[in-house]
Design an enzyme around this catalytic site. Structure first.
Site, mmCIF file in Angstrom:
data_model
loop_
_atom_site.group_PDB
_atom_site.id
_atom_site.type_symbol
_atom_site.label_atom_id
_atom_site.label_comp_id
_atom_site.label_asym_id
_atom_site.label_seq_id
_atom_site.Cartn_x
_atom_site.Cartn_y
_atom_site.Cartn_z
ATOM 1 N N SER A 1 0.752 -0.796 -0.623
ATOM 2 C CA SER A 1 0.271 -0.109 -0.079
ATOM 3 C C SER A 1 0.972 1.120 -0.256
ATOM 4 O O SER A 1 2.266 1.303 0.681
ATOM 5 C CB SER A 1 -0.878 -0.273 1.163
ATOM 6 O OG SER A 1 -1.310 1.653 1.443
ATOM 7 N N TYR B 1 -1.283 -0.015 10.546
ATOM 8 C CA TYR B 1 -1.671 -0.811 9.194
ATOM 9 C C TYR B 1 -0.814 -0.055 8.153
ATOM 10 O O TYR B 1 0.712 -1.192 7.399
ATOM 11 C CB TYR B 1 -2.840 -0.155 8.735
ATOM 12 C CG TYR B 1 -2.917 -0.492 7.389
ATOM 13 C CD1 TYR B 1 -3.567 -2.036 6.809
ATOM 14 C CD2 TYR B 1 -2.592 0.643 6.436
ATOM 15 C CE1 TYR B 1 -4.031 -1.798 5.175
ATOM 16 C CE2 TYR B 1 -3.086 0.159 4.710
ATOM 17 C CZ TYR B 1 -3.179 -1.100 4.436
ATOM 18 O OH TYR B 1 -3.745 -1.527 3.153
#
Ligand code: NAP
Length: 274
Positions: free
Chosen positions: A154, A167
């Site tokens: 990501s 995350y």
């Protein structure tokens, strides 16, 4: 994007087989879209996720549309025994030539507010299972001198300023692991790509507790996966579909690599000496 150490990898050969492809997180979102695209390219599939009914429905549609063979391998990739079953499949099924390490989740809230057990589960899913499955595949692929691993990371893994620390840290792990594996495995004929989506419209946001009505505009999942596969076909080690100027990534890598000679210094820098 800059291609790192993949010169020995014959990607066209990899695509021409076409290799059976194991996709984690294949019940919906980015993983289900990869399943659709690889099926349409003629690849047999192994779909991995928890929701067997959704994977069965996807498999039924893709078998009818494309004629490829599709196996369902239900697994909860936060559970050691389930990760071990997927590892075993990657080690033992010699027809699998591509691993798409996609399963993952987000976690809402700030780090101090998050619950420790949820952080542990996030890390297990996004990093431990990713690394274990990459290792199981890499061991056999390196022995066979061919294969490909696609790790879905990501852009959050590049941006501590987003305040999505746990995350983002798991995604920084996925980026680093991919770059390291590209360096280690490229010369052995194994292609490794990290895909760094920016915000993409999938269930991930609602699953992480976001209000779907309050979400900003996001990339369509079909556009995201088609761009990621264009990067795959081009042999990119890092693919960032939302990044308009690829030279920015190359400059970022060059700045990092410019520090390397100093990492051999045997004395601390002058600013740390009395
Ligand atoms: P999604 O729509 O929520 O899909 C997540 C997939 O992972 C589902 O198939 C889910 O299947 C599976 N999964 C979740 N927990 C699992 C578990 N414990 N064991 C096995 N499978 C599990 O999310 P997505 O957006 O497609 O995300 C896919 C990947 O892209 C993730 O790694 C995510 O971090 C990354 N990503 C997404 C975005 C975005 O904006 N959407 C941006 C950057 C990166 P089951 O529920 O059936 O198990």
């Amino acid at each position: 994007m800059m291609i790192v150490m993949n010169v020995d990898v014959n990607l066209s050969e990899c695509n021409a087989m076409p290799a059976k492809t194991l996709i984690t997180g294949a019940s919906t979102g980015i993983g289900a879209t990869y399943a659709d695209r690889f099926a349409r390219r003629g690849h047999d599939l192994v779909l991995v996720a928890r929701d067997t009914a959704r994977m069965e429905a996807l498999a039924t549609r893709l078998r009818a549309d494309t004629g490829v063979a599709i196996d369902i391998l239900p697994a909860d990739l936060t559970q050691d025994a389930d990760i071990a079953r997927v590892e075993a499949r990657l080690r033992e099924d010699g027809d699998i030539g591509i691993l798409v390490n996609n399963a993952g989740a987000g976690l809402s809230g700030s780090f101090a507010e998050q619950i420790s057990a949820e952080i542990t589960r996030l890390i297990t899913l996004n990093t431990t299972s990713l690394a274990r499955l990459a290792h199981a595949a890499a061991t056999r692929f390196a022995r066979q001198g061919q294969g490909a691993i696609i790790n879905i990371a990501s852009v959050v893994g590049l941006v501590p300023e987003f305040g999505m620390s746990a995350y983002g840290a798991t995604k920084a792990f996925a980026i680093f692991l991919s770059q390291g594996l590209a360096f280690e495995l490229g010369p052995k004929g194994v292609f490794v790509q990290a895909v760094l989506p920016a915000a993409t419209r999938t269930e991930l946001w609602a699953r992480a507790g976001a209000d779907p009505a309050a979400l900003p505009p996001m990339m369509d999942v079909n556009d995201l996966v088609d761009a990621a596969l264009a990067g795959f076909d081009a042999g990119e080690a890092i693919t960032i579909p939302a990044l308009s100027d690829a030279a920015m990534w190359d400059a970022y890598q060059a700045a990092r690599q410019a520090m390397l000679p100093d990492f051999s210094n045997t004395q601390p820098a002058a600013r740390y000496r009395a």
